[in-house]
Design an enzyme around this catalytic site. Sequence first.
Site, PDB file in Angstrom:
ATOM      1  N   TRP A 131       2.609   4.879  -1.782  1.00 15.97           N
ATOM      2  CA  TRP A 131       2.209   6.085  -2.505  1.00 15.97           C
ATOM      3  C   TRP A 131       3.342   7.076  -2.593  1.00 15.97           C
ATOM      4  CZ3 TRP A 131       0.374   4.843   2.414  1.00 15.97           C
ATOM      5  CH2 TRP A 131       0.822   5.666   3.453  1.00 15.97           C
TER       6      TRP A 131
ATOM      7  N   ASP B 109       0.906  -1.150   0.000  1.00 12.88           N
ATOM      8  CA  ASP B 109       0.000   0.000   0.000  1.00 12.88           C
ATOM      9  C   ASP B 109       0.940   1.194   0.000  1.00 12.88           C
ATOM     10  OD1 ASP B 109      -2.068   1.781   0.306  1.00 12.88           O
ATOM     11  OD2 ASP B 109      -2.346   1.404   2.441  1.00 12.88           O
TER      12      ASP B 109
HETATM   13  C1  LIG Z   1      -3.422   5.063  -1.609  1.00  8.10           C
HETATM   14  C2  LIG Z   1      -2.872   6.242  -0.855  1.00  8.10           C
HETATM   15  C3  LIG Z   1      -2.804   6.204   0.531  1.00  8.10           C
HETATM   16  C4  LIG Z   1      -2.279   7.282   1.240  1.00  8.10           C
HETATM   17  N1  LIG Z   1      -2.235   7.240   2.600  1.00  8.10           N
HETATM   18  C5  LIG Z   1      -1.743   8.271   3.308  1.00  8.10           C
HETATM   19  C6  LIG Z   1      -1.702   8.252   4.733  1.00  8.10           C
HETATM   20  O1  LIG Z   1      -2.117   7.291   5.381  1.00  8.10           O
HETATM   21  N2  LIG Z   1      -1.194   9.324   5.383  1.00  8.10           N
HETATM   22  C7  LIG Z   1      -0.719  10.420   4.696  1.00  8.10           C
HETATM   23  O2  LIG Z   1      -0.276  11.371   5.336  1.00  8.10           O
HETATM   24  N3  LIG Z   1      -0.759  10.472   3.355  1.00  8.10           N
HETATM   25  C8  LIG Z   1      -1.268   9.441   2.633  1.00  8.10           C
HETATM   26  N4  LIG Z   1      -1.331   9.515   1.263  1.00  8.10           N
HETATM   27  C9  LIG Z   1      -0.959  10.785   0.599  1.00  8.10           C
HETATM   28  C10 LIG Z   1      -2.196  11.715   0.581  1.00  8.10           C
HETATM   29  O3  LIG Z   1      -3.193  11.175  -0.267  1.00  8.10           O
HETATM   30  C11 LIG Z   1      -1.900  13.128   0.052  1.00  8.10           C
HETATM   31  O4  LIG Z   1      -1.261  13.029  -1.182  1.00  8.10           O
HETATM   32  C12 LIG Z   1      -1.048  13.933   0.987  1.00  8.10           C
HETATM   33  O5  LIG Z   1      -1.647  13.987   2.264  1.00  8.10           O
HETATM   34  C13 LIG Z   1      -0.890  15.371   0.479  1.00  8.10           C
HETATM   35  O6  LIG Z   1      -2.162  15.940   0.303  1.00  8.10           O
HETATM   36  P1  LIG Z   1      -2.412  17.513   0.386  1.00  8.10           P
HETATM   37  O7  LIG Z   1      -3.764  17.792  -0.182  1.00  8.10           O
HETATM   38  O8  LIG Z   1      -2.148  18.006   1.761  1.00  8.10           O
HETATM   39  O9  LIG Z   1      -1.277  18.099  -0.537  1.00  8.10           O
HETATM   40  P2  LIG Z   1      -1.436  18.630  -2.032  1.00  8.10           P
HETATM   41  O10 LIG Z   1      -2.032  19.962  -2.036  1.00  8.10           O
HETATM   42  O11 LIG Z   1      -2.059  17.574  -2.826  1.00  8.10           O
HETATM   43  O12 LIG Z   1       0.088  18.760  -2.417  1.00  8.10           O
HETATM   44  C14 LIG Z   1       0.837  17.598  -2.714  1.00  8.10           C
HETATM   45  C15 LIG Z   1       2.324  17.911  -2.602  1.00  8.10           C
HETATM   46  O13 LIG Z   1       2.693  18.891  -3.561  1.00  8.10           O
HETATM   47  C16 LIG Z   1       3.411  19.936  -2.946  1.00  8.10           C
HETATM   48  N5  LIG Z   1       3.094  21.167  -3.667  1.00  8.10           N
HETATM   49  C17 LIG Z   1       1.967  21.907  -3.555  1.00  8.10           C
HETATM   50  N6  LIG Z   1       2.015  22.961  -4.370  1.00  8.10           N
HETATM   51  C18 LIG Z   1       3.189  22.875  -5.041  1.00  8.10           C
HETATM   52  C19 LIG Z   1       3.804  23.671  -6.038  1.00  8.10           C
HETATM   53  N7  LIG Z   1       3.215  24.766  -6.505  1.00  8.10           N
HETATM   54  N8  LIG Z   1       5.003  23.294  -6.505  1.00  8.10           N
HETATM   55  C20 LIG Z   1       5.595  22.195  -6.030  1.00  8.10           C
HETATM   56  N9  LIG Z   1       5.064  21.401  -5.081  1.00  8.10           N
HETATM   57  C21 LIG Z   1       3.871  21.734  -4.589  1.00  8.10           C
HETATM   58  C22 LIG Z   1       2.937  19.956  -1.517  1.00  8.10           C
HETATM   59  O14 LIG Z   1       3.915  20.491  -0.658  1.00  8.10           O
HETATM   60  C23 LIG Z   1       2.723  18.495  -1.256  1.00  8.10           C
HETATM   61  O15 LIG Z   1       3.917  17.882  -0.860  1.00  8.10           O
HETATM   62  C24 LIG Z   1      -1.825   8.431   0.541  1.00  8.10           C
HETATM   63  C25 LIG Z   1      -1.904   8.457  -0.846  1.00  8.10           C
HETATM   64  C26 LIG Z   1      -2.415   7.388  -1.551  1.00  8.10           C
HETATM   65  C27 LIG Z   1      -2.483   7.443  -3.043  1.00  8.10           C
HETATM   66  N1  LIG Z   2       8.926  12.318  -2.307  1.00  5.83           N
HETATM   67  C1  LIG Z   2       9.684  12.517  -1.250  1.00  5.83           C
HETATM   68  O1  LIG Z   2      10.812  12.957  -1.352  1.00  5.83           O
HETATM   69  C2  LIG Z   2       9.142  12.181   0.091  1.00  5.83           C
HETATM   70  C3  LIG Z   2       9.911  12.331   1.231  1.00  5.83           C
HETATM   71  C4  LIG Z   2       9.336  12.028   2.458  1.00  5.83           C
HETATM   72  C5  LIG Z   2       8.043  11.608   2.525  1.00  5.83           C
HETATM   73  N2  LIG Z   2       7.333  11.449   1.390  1.00  5.83           N
HETATM   74  C6  LIG Z   2       5.961  11.001   1.417  1.00  5.83           C
HETATM   75  O2  LIG Z   2       5.434  10.939   2.711  1.00  5.83           O
HETATM   76  C7  LIG Z   2       5.112   9.611   3.054  1.00  5.83           C
HETATM   77  C8  LIG Z   2       5.500   9.305   4.501  1.00  5.83           C
HETATM   78  O3  LIG Z   2       6.419  10.210   4.906  1.00  5.83           O
HETATM   79  P1  LIG Z   2       6.685  10.468   6.409  1.00  5.83           P
HETATM   80  O4  LIG Z   2       6.909  11.926   6.569  1.00  5.83           O
HETATM   81  O5  LIG Z   2       5.715   9.793   7.245  1.00  5.83           O
HETATM   82  O6  LIG Z   2       8.062   9.711   6.601  1.00  5.83           O
HETATM   83  P2  LIG Z   2       9.346  10.288   7.286  1.00  5.83           P
HETATM   84  O7  LIG Z   2       8.985  10.702   8.660  1.00  5.83           O
HETATM   85  O8  LIG Z   2       9.992  11.243   6.384  1.00  5.83           O
HETATM   86  O9  LIG Z   2      10.225   8.972   7.324  1.00  5.83           O
HETATM   87  C9  LIG Z   2       9.971   7.907   8.238  1.00  5.83           C
HETATM   88  C10 LIG Z   2      11.263   7.142   8.465  1.00  5.83           C
HETATM   89  O10 LIG Z   2      11.667   6.485   7.261  1.00  5.83           O
HETATM   90  C11 LIG Z   2      13.047   6.746   7.063  1.00  5.83           C
HETATM   91  N3  LIG Z   2      13.441   6.560   5.671  1.00  5.83           N
HETATM   92  C12 LIG Z   2      13.866   7.475   4.766  1.00  5.83           C
HETATM   93  N4  LIG Z   2      14.209   6.877   3.614  1.00  5.83           N
HETATM   94  C13 LIG Z   2      14.016   5.562   3.797  1.00  5.83           C
HETATM   95  C14 LIG Z   2      14.203   4.434   2.957  1.00  5.83           C
HETATM   96  N5  LIG Z   2      14.662   4.539   1.718  1.00  5.83           N
HETATM   97  N6  LIG Z   2      13.905   3.220   3.452  1.00  5.83           N
HETATM   98  C15 LIG Z   2      13.434   3.081   4.706  1.00  5.83           C
HETATM   99  N7  LIG Z   2      13.257   4.101   5.544  1.00  5.83           N
HETATM  100  C16 LIG Z   2      13.530   5.348   5.087  1.00  5.83           C
HETATM  101  C17 LIG Z   2      13.215   8.144   7.572  1.00  5.83           C
HETATM  102  O11 LIG Z   2      14.584   8.380   7.847  1.00  5.83           O
HETATM  103  P3  LIG Z   2      15.350   9.770   7.503  1.00  5.83           P
HETATM  104  O12 LIG Z   2      14.307  10.796   7.187  1.00  5.83           O
HETATM  105  O13 LIG Z   2      16.122  10.073   8.752  1.00  5.83           O
HETATM  106  O14 LIG Z   2      16.236   9.462   6.352  1.00  5.83           O
HETATM  107  C18 LIG Z   2      12.406   8.086   8.843  1.00  5.83           C
HETATM  108  O15 LIG Z   2      13.121   7.487   9.873  1.00  5.83           O
HETATM  109  C19 LIG Z   2       5.863   8.777   2.077  1.00  5.83           C
HETATM  110  O16 LIG Z   2       5.178   7.594   1.810  1.00  5.83           O
HETATM  111  C20 LIG Z   2       5.939   9.643   0.863  1.00  5.83           C
HETATM  112  O17 LIG Z   2       4.800   9.532   0.034  1.00  5.83           O
HETATM  113  C21 LIG Z   2       7.859  11.730   0.177  1.00  5.83           C
HETATM  114  C1  LIG Z   3       5.731   8.956  -8.081  1.00  9.67           C
HETATM  115  O1  LIG Z   3       5.740   7.977  -7.092  1.00  9.67           O
HETATM  116  C2  LIG Z   3       6.483   8.328  -5.929  1.00  9.67           C
HETATM  117  C3  LIG Z   3       6.323   7.198  -4.994  1.00  9.67           C
HETATM  118  O2  LIG Z   3       4.945   7.049  -4.727  1.00  9.67           O
HETATM  119  C4  LIG Z   3       5.959   9.584  -5.262  1.00  9.67           C
HETATM  120  O3  LIG Z   3       6.804   9.970  -4.196  1.00  9.67           O
HETATM  121  C5  LIG Z   3       5.901  10.676  -6.257  1.00  9.67           C
HETATM  122  O4  LIG Z   3       5.283  11.794  -5.664  1.00  9.67           O
HETATM  123  C6  LIG Z   3       5.111  10.191  -7.477  1.00  9.67           C
HETATM  124  N1  LIG Z   3       5.057  11.288  -8.382  1.00  9.67           N
HETATM  125  C7  LIG Z   3       3.953  12.012  -8.517  1.00  9.67           C
HETATM  126  C8  LIG Z   3       4.091  13.297  -9.231  1.00  9.67           C
HETATM  127  O5  LIG Z   3       2.875  11.625  -8.106  1.00  9.67           O
END
Ligand SMILES: Cc1cc2nc3c(=O)[nH]c(=O)nc-3n(C[C@H](O)[C@H](O)[C@H](O)COP(=O)(O)OP(=O)(O)OC[C@H]3O[C@@H](n4cnc5c(N)ncnc54)[C@H](O)[C@@H]3O)c2cc1C
Ligand SMILES: NC(=O)c1ccc[n+]([C@@H]2O[C@H](COP(=O)([O-])OP(=O)(O)OC[C@H]3O[C@@H](n4cnc5c(N)ncnc54)[C@H](OP(=O)(O)O)[C@@H]3O)[C@@H](O)[C@H]2O)c1
Ligand SMILES: *[C@@H]1O[C@H](CO)[C@@H](O)[C@H](O)[C@H]1NC(C)=O
Length: 687
Positions: free
Chosen positions: A687, A685
């Site tokens: 994302w 699961d």
């Molecule tokens: C199956 C599934 C399960 C999930 N389960 C969880 C869960 O259990 N807990 C959880 O916390 N999340 C979960 N997520 C992620 C969640 O759905 C949202 O994507 C997340 O919470 C962000 O939503 P938001 O509306 O706050 O951010 P959004 O407004 O959608 O923004 C998304 C990201 O884009 C960035 N962003 C916004 N504007 C800009 C810009 N102009 N330029 C660049 N970057 C930008 C934001 O900082 C953010 O990081 C899950 C997603 C999926 C698909």
């Molecule tokens: N796209 C991104 O760059 C990005 C980054 C963070 C979160 N997220 C999103 O946020 C969701 C959850 O984030 P969160 O804030 O709950 O997590 P978080 O607090 O940032 O991370 C939870 C733990 O996972 C560790 N971690 C980092 N990289 C890892 C790896 N490759 N394998 C295993 N553990 C790792 C982190 O360590 P350290 O942070 O100390 O390395 C931290 O201890 C993620 O599923 C993702 O969708 C995205």
């Molecule tokens: C592509 O997948 C990764 C892992 O779920 C995610 O962090 C990233 O945000 C995704 N890209 C977009 C634009 O949804």
Amino acid sequence: MNSTDLIAVVVLGALFWLYRNLDSIKEFINDQLYGDDPSLGVNSNGTRDLAEVLKDNDKNYLVLYGSQTGTAEDYAKKFGKELTARFQLRVMVADLENYDFHSLNELPDNMPVSFVISTYGEGDFPDGSVNFEQYLNELDPDMLDNLRFSIFGLGNTTYEFFNGAARKALDKLQDAGARLIGTLGEGDDGAGTTDEDYLTWKEETIELLQNELDLHEDEDKQFESSFEYTALITIGNSTSLGEPSKQYLPNATLQYNAEGEQSGPFDLSQPYVAPITETKELFQSKDRNCIHTEFDISRSEVTYQTGDHLAIWPSNSDEAVSQFLRVFELDSETIFDLKAKDSTMKLPFLCPTTIGAVVRHYLEITGPISRQTLGLLVSYAPESIKEHIVTLSKDKSLFATEILASKFNLADALLSLNHGETWTGVPWLLLIEMLPKLSPRYYSISSSSLSEPNTIHATSIVENTPNDITGTNITGVTTNLLRNIQVIKNHDDAASLPVHYDLEGPRGLFANGQLPIHVRHSTFRLPKDISAPVIMIGPGTGVAPFRGFVRERCAEVKRDGEECLEKMGKMVLFYGSRDDDDYLYRNEWVEYAATLDAKFEIDVALSRVQEQKVYVQHRLAERQEEVSKLLQNGAYVYVCGDAKRMAKDVQHAIVNILSESKGLTEPEAQEIVKAMKVAGKYQEDIW
Ligand SMILES: Cc1cc2nc3c(=O)[nH]c(=O)nc-3n(C[C@H](O)[C@H](O)[C@H](O)COP(=O)(O)OP(=O)(O)OC[C@H]3O[C@@H](n4cnc5c(N)ncnc54)[C@H](O)[C@@H]3O)c2cc1C
Ligand SMILES: NC(=O)c1ccc[n+]([C@@H]2O[C@H](COP(=O)([O-])OP(=O)(O)OC[C@H]3O[C@@H](n4cnc5c(N)ncnc54)[C@H](OP(=O)(O)O)[C@@H]3O)[C@@H](O)[C@H]2O)c1
Ligand SMILES: *[C@@H]1O[C@H](CO)[C@@H](O)[C@H](O)[C@H]1NC(C)=O
Ligand SMILES: Cc1cc2nc3c(=O)[nH]c(=O)nc-3n(C[C@H](O)[C@H](O)[C@H](O)COP(=O)(O)O)c2cc1C
Ligand SMILES: *[C@@H]1O[C@H](CO)[C@@H](O)[C@H](O)[C@H]1NC(C)=O
Ligand SMILES: *[C@@H]1O[C@H](CO)[C@@H](O)[C@H](O)[C@H]1NC(C)=O
Ligand SMILES: *[C@@H]1O[C@H](CO)[C@@H](O)[C@H](O)[C@H]1NC(C)=O
Ligand SMILES: *[C@@H]1O[C@H](CO)[C@@H](O)[C@H](O)[C@H]1NC(C)=O
């Protein structure tokens, strides 16, 4: 059992499982999601015959899309729009879900078809496109020898089966004799290049289409809306002020069953406006927030199963709304109605409505902006900067450094480009058509339907990061809304929040902390056999569904007693956080361990309390022997959270454990993991 036996058993099991479950699961998901959504079945007179609808509506080009969260839909519409604007083609853009395909080989005038399809799960089609996949599977050679098509797929290289659906569609269509125009376009979200990938594909495809159809470009192209606009002067009982669906308008009445529960279906067509009964901050740390929210579903027919996803329907913040209105000099009070110019077009939101309601509730206004979007605004750019806008909209790398790197949203970008001045004269109807719909966000449910039949818990990390260029924080729409509700419900200091929201909602619909939600059913499930061992891997918010799993098992023990506990297989949770301050549900795990005795264990990797990073996969490796034994005993593996790196690293660790403990080569071990995935014994699961 030697390794070949193990592979054979898993593969056999997998095939059997597939045979038994795939169609029924998909059908089930499909019914749940779309079964009763009337708004999705619109076409001329309810027929699903493609050729008939095209003919009835006098169309000469067809774009078909398969989309889960609307991205493919947006690109399909953009593509159709461009063909209409540049070549006056009469394009029909339609959802694969709404049609049958038996006439695909006999379209009027042998018109070409462009497919835009995204990929989900293990390289699967979006839920709504299962009918199309079935059709593809039943094709014979030469059945489509008349068809010319082009295809753009949307995917994310983070996932193992990159663009699986589009690739499959391409193969099947070609095997049936259809002729591909150009090449398969593959959008990659993982690299963040979907937009560029689309533009490259689109430019090549349109050039070929020009030859194929002898198209000539109209130089004097002007935006023409697909909708007829009528200005209104009064707000009536059928005017939407941002209601999430038509059932909530004052001219309608909500349906209740005999028990007084609100009746569904609750899905993308209609949410349930759920009271939030409990909400709290889970982190101790000052710089990040993670909100626990409990939604009360007791007065509705909403149901869920442990492991499902909760969809939360957001609205935009006051700050985002007023900035957007200001840039385009829009008046939020303007009341209007829209009518589709032809019956194949759907209205983008409830109408009549007001500009203010649309900007707050129905349009995605804060996300990153695309080069294509900027390109659409060229004609309305102030003269002094027009040339620069044209250059930007054509130059990939300049756009990347000037716009994307600054993380601008649309309003930020336009204001910055015009030195803080507004843009006048951008047609409202253009904005409506070019911006994506504000769609629900999904959260892995962190409660158990057995232990909490009446509430749904969500665990959300708040997206709030500084942007030095704009001087404000980039804020996620939904997670900041949840944080606002938490802060206000608990009488904390709302003034310091980065953004603020209208928590009352349209006509007070969301008053006292309520939000529209619905449940999306998933296949992320505990094993039916309670004696099977369970390995759960969920760092960060990835722990959410495992809280649900463990609570489920506690409730079972409370219900069935000692006997149940004796039968139960071992459950090990590998959890990771940065340090003690973001250790989620820290006190709860102790209680669960007390209830489940030696059957439950949590192994925590704190990554930042020592020099070297320690992650969940390191913990797995340390306990190789034990993990391997659990796998040998039929353990189910569950991975939740970050897909970009974590899920891959964890899979790699499991492959290593299998290969080392069983003396397999790495590819052999990988095959086992693949087979486990197909058999539902390795579930993700992510994302
Ligand atoms: C199956 C599934 C399960 C999930 N389960 C969880 C869960 O259990 N807990 C959880 O916390 N999340 C979960 N997520 C992620 C969640 O759905 C949202 O994507 C997340 O919470 C962000 O939503 P938001 O509306 O706050 O951010 P959004 O407004 O959608 O923004 C998304 C990201 O884009 C960035 N962003 C916004 N504007 C800009 C810009 N102009 N330029 C660049 N970057 C930008 C934001 O900082 C953010 O990081 C899950 C997603 C999926 C698909
Ligand atoms: N796209 C991104 O760059 C990005 C980054 C963070 C979160 N997220 C999103 O946020 C969701 C959850 O984030 P969160 O804030 O709950 O997590 P978080 O607090 O940032 O991370 C939870 C733990 O996972 C560790 N971690 C980092 N990289 C890892 C790896 N490759 N394998 C295993 N553990 C790792 C982190 O360590 P350290 O942070 O100390 O390395 C931290 O201890 C993620 O599923 C993702 O969708 C995205
Ligand atoms: C592509 O997948 C990764 C892992 O779920 C995610 O962090 C990233 O945000 C995704 N890209 C977009 C634009 O949804
Ligand atoms: C839960 C989930 C699973 C996904 N699975 C895959 C996958 O297996 N292969 C792939 O290429 N892309 C995958 N993606 C990426 C989507 O296809 C991609 O984000 C696409 O732009 C979504 O388009 P849509 O909004 O039209 O559904 C997945 C995305 C999510 C959120
Ligand atoms: C829809 O209309 C067409 C012609 O306009 C007609 O041939 C067809 O039978 C109708 N279909 C249905 C389901 O009524
Ligand atoms: C709207 O509905 C309310 C309550 O049902 C009613 O009192 C009011 O008269 C209606 N207004 C209009 C303009 O129909
Ligand atoms: C209420 O008004 C909306 C918008 O005009 C309309 O779509 C809907 O069918 C109406 N509902 C009822 C029950 O009349
Ligand atoms: C902006 O983000 C930083 C880092 O997440 C955070 O410390 C700060 O409090 C945020 N500012 C506001 C106003 O929320």
